[in-house]
Design a protein around this motif. Structure first.
Motif, PDB file in Angstrom:
ATOM      1  N   SER A  83       0.830  -1.207   0.000  1.00 55.96           N
ATOM      2  CA  SER A  83       0.000   0.000   0.000  1.00 55.96           C
ATOM      3  C   SER A  83       0.861   1.252   0.000  1.00 55.96           C
ATOM      4  CB  SER A  83      -0.927  -0.002   1.222  1.00 55.96           C
ATOM      5  OG  SER A  83      -1.680   1.190   1.278  1.00 55.96           O
ATOM      6  N   SER A 117       2.705   1.774  -3.281  1.00 55.58           N
ATOM      7  CA  SER A 117       1.857   2.182  -4.408  1.00 55.58           C
ATOM      8  C   SER A 117       2.006   3.654  -4.737  1.00 55.58           C
ATOM      9  CB  SER A 117       0.386   1.867  -4.104  1.00 55.58           C
ATOM     10  OG  SER A 117      -0.112   2.704  -3.064  1.00 55.58           O
ATOM     11  N   TYR A 150      -2.603  -3.810 -10.166  1.00 49.58           N
ATOM     12  CA  TYR A 150      -2.222  -3.473  -8.794  1.00 49.58           C
ATOM     13  C   TYR A 150      -3.148  -4.149  -7.786  1.00 49.58           C
ATOM     14  CZ  TYR A 150      -1.702  -0.985  -4.426  1.00 49.58           C
ATOM     15  OH  TYR A 150      -1.534  -0.708  -3.091  1.00 49.58           O
ATOM     16  N   SER A 151      -4.433  -4.205  -8.086  1.00 53.34           N
ATOM     17  CA  SER A 151      -5.385  -4.868  -7.182  1.00 53.34           C
ATOM     18  C   SER A 151      -5.003  -6.326  -6.954  1.00 53.34           C
ATOM     19  CB  SER A 151      -6.804  -4.790  -7.756  1.00 53.34           C
ATOM     20  OG  SER A 151      -7.249  -3.460  -7.842  1.00 53.34           O
ATOM     21  N   PHE A 173      -6.057   0.381  -0.800  1.00 54.37           N
ATOM     22  CA  PHE A 173      -6.235   1.642  -1.511  1.00 54.37           C
ATOM     23  C   PHE A 173      -6.202   2.855  -0.583  1.00 54.37           C
ATOM     24  CE2 PHE A 173      -7.552  -1.327  -4.666  1.00 54.37           C
ATOM     25  CZ  PHE A 173      -7.364  -0.699  -5.888  1.00 54.37           C
ATOM     26  N   ILE A 202      -4.154   5.751  -1.975  1.00 54.34           N
ATOM     27  CA  ILE A 202      -4.810   6.322  -3.151  1.00 54.34           C
ATOM     28  C   ILE A 202      -6.064   7.099  -2.761  1.00 54.34           C
ATOM     29  CG2 ILE A 202      -5.988   5.716  -5.304  1.00 54.34           C
ATOM     30  CD1 ILE A 202      -4.061   3.301  -5.488  1.00 54.34           C
ATOM     31  N   PRO A 212     -10.092  -5.809  -2.791  1.00 58.19           N
ATOM     32  CA  PRO A 212      -9.441  -4.861  -3.705  1.00 58.19           C
ATOM     33  C   PRO A 212     -10.084  -4.834  -5.092  1.00 58.19           C
ATOM     34  CG  PRO A 212      -7.822  -6.244  -2.569  1.00 58.19           C
ATOM     35  CD  PRO A 212      -9.168  -6.853  -2.314  1.00 58.19           C
ATOM     36  N   PHE A 251     -12.723  -2.184  -6.035  1.00 58.06           N
ATOM     37  CA  PHE A 251     -12.224  -0.837  -6.310  1.00 58.06           C
ATOM     38  C   PHE A 251     -11.779  -0.814  -7.772  1.00 58.06           C
ATOM     39  CE2 PHE A 251     -12.178  -0.708  -1.760  1.00 58.06           C
ATOM     40  CZ  PHE A 251     -12.343   0.630  -1.423  1.00 58.06           C
ATOM     41  N   SER A 273     -10.746   0.534 -11.404  1.00 57.32           N
ATOM     42  CA  SER A 273      -9.927   1.676 -11.841  1.00 57.32           C
ATOM     43  C   SER A 273     -10.767   2.741 -12.538  1.00 57.32           C
ATOM     44  CB  SER A 273      -8.805   1.195 -12.766  1.00 57.32           C
ATOM     45  OG  SER A 273      -9.338   0.496 -13.882  1.00 57.32           O
ATOM     46  N   ALA A 311     -12.703   5.291 -10.158  1.00 55.44           N
ATOM     47  CA  ALA A 311     -11.956   6.227  -9.311  1.00 55.44           C
ATOM     48  C   ALA A 311     -12.361   7.666  -9.656  1.00 55.44           C
ATOM     49  CB  ALA A 311     -10.464   6.033  -9.531  1.00 55.44           C
ATOM     50  N   TYR A 323     -15.105   5.752  -6.226  1.00 54.37           N
ATOM     51  CA  TYR A 323     -15.267   4.320  -5.941  1.00 54.37           C
ATOM     52  C   TYR A 323     -16.655   4.020  -5.363  1.00 54.37           C
ATOM     53  CZ  TYR A 323     -10.208   4.065  -6.620  1.00 54.37           C
ATOM     54  OH  TYR A 323      -8.941   4.133  -7.145  1.00 54.37           O
TER      55      TYR A 323
END
Length: 514
Positions: free
Chosen positions: A82, A85, A100-101, A311, A314, A436, A439, A441, A444, A447
């Protein structure tokens, strides 16, 4: 039959209902583990409060300290991704879209597959030595992450990390039941589980320090993985030397203390250990509603936590905070988690109401999530408000912790407990795997889909908690009626079967906590 090596100072065999009927109801030593049998007898040994406190302190120094430190290391090791990232790992390794998830999901997919075998192994091997090996192995894998340069290599090391870390929590639940009295277990489980919050505090600070590295042969995120991995390897070796496998094998304690450490957990009525696999216990576990209830609590709490954890950087950064502010604000979240977990266990200790406390701590999660879904961070006050909302969504974490302690206190019989723990962590892994992935992409930075899924989890969590409370109170009331009718086997003061490998359903003197 006296217990050899135990002084009269700590023994008081006052008359009890069990003494009156002991000719009719005695321990069946054919069902008691051979190592345990050497340190116990038919007679119930009274341990003075002063001696009990002394023994608990000795156990805390040898066992609890290791569980707390180990879980802190595991949590901070998992949290590295995390923090990495926002330190450049996504760009440097060319991660795209949902890749990434998968860095979090793959860990829990592996745990989901290996959980039943791991729990079977835990019942067969010296548990402290196996924990030591696992720590060394995951430390080596973590250090190797620094050498990864693409999605495939990262997936491979993250999968191995899940394999070796899968032993940690199941082993700790077994250790908590083995070393501690029922009334002590909720606090002990909370102490090591709140390291999730501690890693946010320490991890955020350390991640900021590592992010200051801008030159040299390695990137800042590579140093993060390498240093944490080396520390874990060294610590794992220490665990193998310092931590005893069981009260019976604890060379660090006197023979007299070992006997009393075994005796002090007799009234848990959950047994201590058994190397024998009992198929009827496994079947009973799979048919027991409470086992599935704990599993659903694990699913409905880990699905939100895994996504929010993976996340967090982020999400917080999306509120308009800088990299430095994001790293430091993650520390505040850690403090909040610690307060929630300690506060919930304090209330449980005062009220003896586990499930009602869980319900109370779910309410802030509903409020925080709803506000995250509806408010936009277009002004500074709103940004601060959304940050606070993000923090309070984690209030439901107390349900996850208290449910783990209820497994150690409410499920008896080594095989049944093993199957129950494995089932719980299969659900736990499924939740962490899915978390994950919700969430998306393209959804975003709001979310909305993820937070709507979390609301659904909280609703199901409330239903499960209420159902568990009705079920467990019904079971206790039924046994109380048996005891009132004169059935000696159902008398909660009847402790002669405490070390037999009986399940909570087979031992009618057992009472559930709720």
């Amino acid at each position: 039959m006296a217990t050899p090596g135990v002084t009269d100072e700590y023994i008081n065999r006052a008359a009890s209902p069990v003494d009156v009927h002991q000719e009719k109801d005695r321990t069946d030593f054919t069902r008691v583990d051979q190592e345990v049998a050497k340190y116990t007898s038919d007679d119930v040994v009274y341990i003075s409060p002063e001696k009990n406190d002394e023994l608990r302190r000795k156990i805390d120094r040898r066992v609890l300290v290791i569980m707390i430190t180990t879980y802190f290391l595991q949590a901070i090791d998992k949290g590295t991704m995390s923090f990495a990232s926002i330190m450049g790992i996504v760009t440097d390794t060319g991660l795209k879209g949902q890749e990434y998830s998968w860095m979090t999901t793959v860990i829990y997919m592996v745990i989901l597959v290996v959980e039943y075998p791991q729990n079977w192994i835990i019942t067969k091997v010296p548990i402290a030595k196996y924990l030591s090996f696992s720590i060394v192995a995951w430390g080596a894998v973590l250090a190797a992450t620094a050498a990864c340069n693409n999605f495939s290599s990262l997936v491979a090391v993250r999968a191995l990390l899940g394999l070796f870390e899968s032993v940690c929590q199941p082993a700790f639940i077994v250790l908590s039941a083995m070393w501690y009295k029922r009334e002590e277990q909720a606090a002990r489980v909370t102490y090591w589980y709140m390291m999730n919050g501690a890693q946010q505090v320490v991890g955020g600070l350390l991640a900021y320090c590592f992010s200051l590295i801008t030159g040299g042969p390695l990137k800042s995120w590579q140093w993060l993985f390498l240093v944490y991995g080396v520390i874990s390897v060294i610590y794992g070796v220490f665990v193998g030397w310092y931590m005893p496998d069981s009260p019976m094998r604890a060379k660090c304690f006197s023979e007299e203390d070992k006997k009393l450490m075994v005796e002090r957990v007799r009234d848990n009525q959950t047994g201590l250990q058994s190397r024998k696999f009992r198929m009827d216990h496994a079947i009973e576990a799979l048919k027991d509603p409470q086992v599935w209830g704990y599993g659903l609590i694990a699913l409905t709490t880990t699905l939100p936590t895994s996504g929010l954890g993976a996340f967090q950087g982020i999400i917080i950064k999306s509120f308009g905070f800088t990299l430095l502010e994001t790293q430091l604000l993650a520390m505040v979240l850690g403090f909040y988690i610690i307060i929630v977990l300690l506060g919930s266990v304090w209330i449980v200790k005062r009220t003896n109401q586990n499930l009602l406390v869980m319900l109370g701590f779910v309410i802030p999660s509903f409020i925080g999530t709803a506000l995250l879904m509806t408010i936009s961070p277009d002004t500074k006050p709103k940004k601060i408000g959304l940050l606070i909302c993000y923090y309070i969504t984690l209030s439901f974490w107390s349900a996850q912790t208290l449910a783990l302690s209820m497994i150690s206190r409410n499920v008896a019989g080594t095989t049944k407990k093993s199957v129950a723990i494995a089932t719980n962590f299969v659900f736990w892994s499924a939740g962490n795997s899915i978390g994950p992935q919700v969430f998306l992409s393209w959804d975003a930075p709001k979310y909305f889909i993820a937070f709507a899924t979390h609301i659904g989890c909280y609703v199901l969590l409330v239903i499960v908690i209420i159902g568990l409370r009705f079920y467990l109170t019904h079971q206790n009331n039924k046994r109380d009626r048996m005891a009132a009718a004169g059935m000696v086997e159902a008398d909660p003061k009847n402790l002669v079967h405490g070390f037999e490998d009986l399940t909570d359903k087979q031992n009618l003197s057992f009472r559930y906590v709720y």
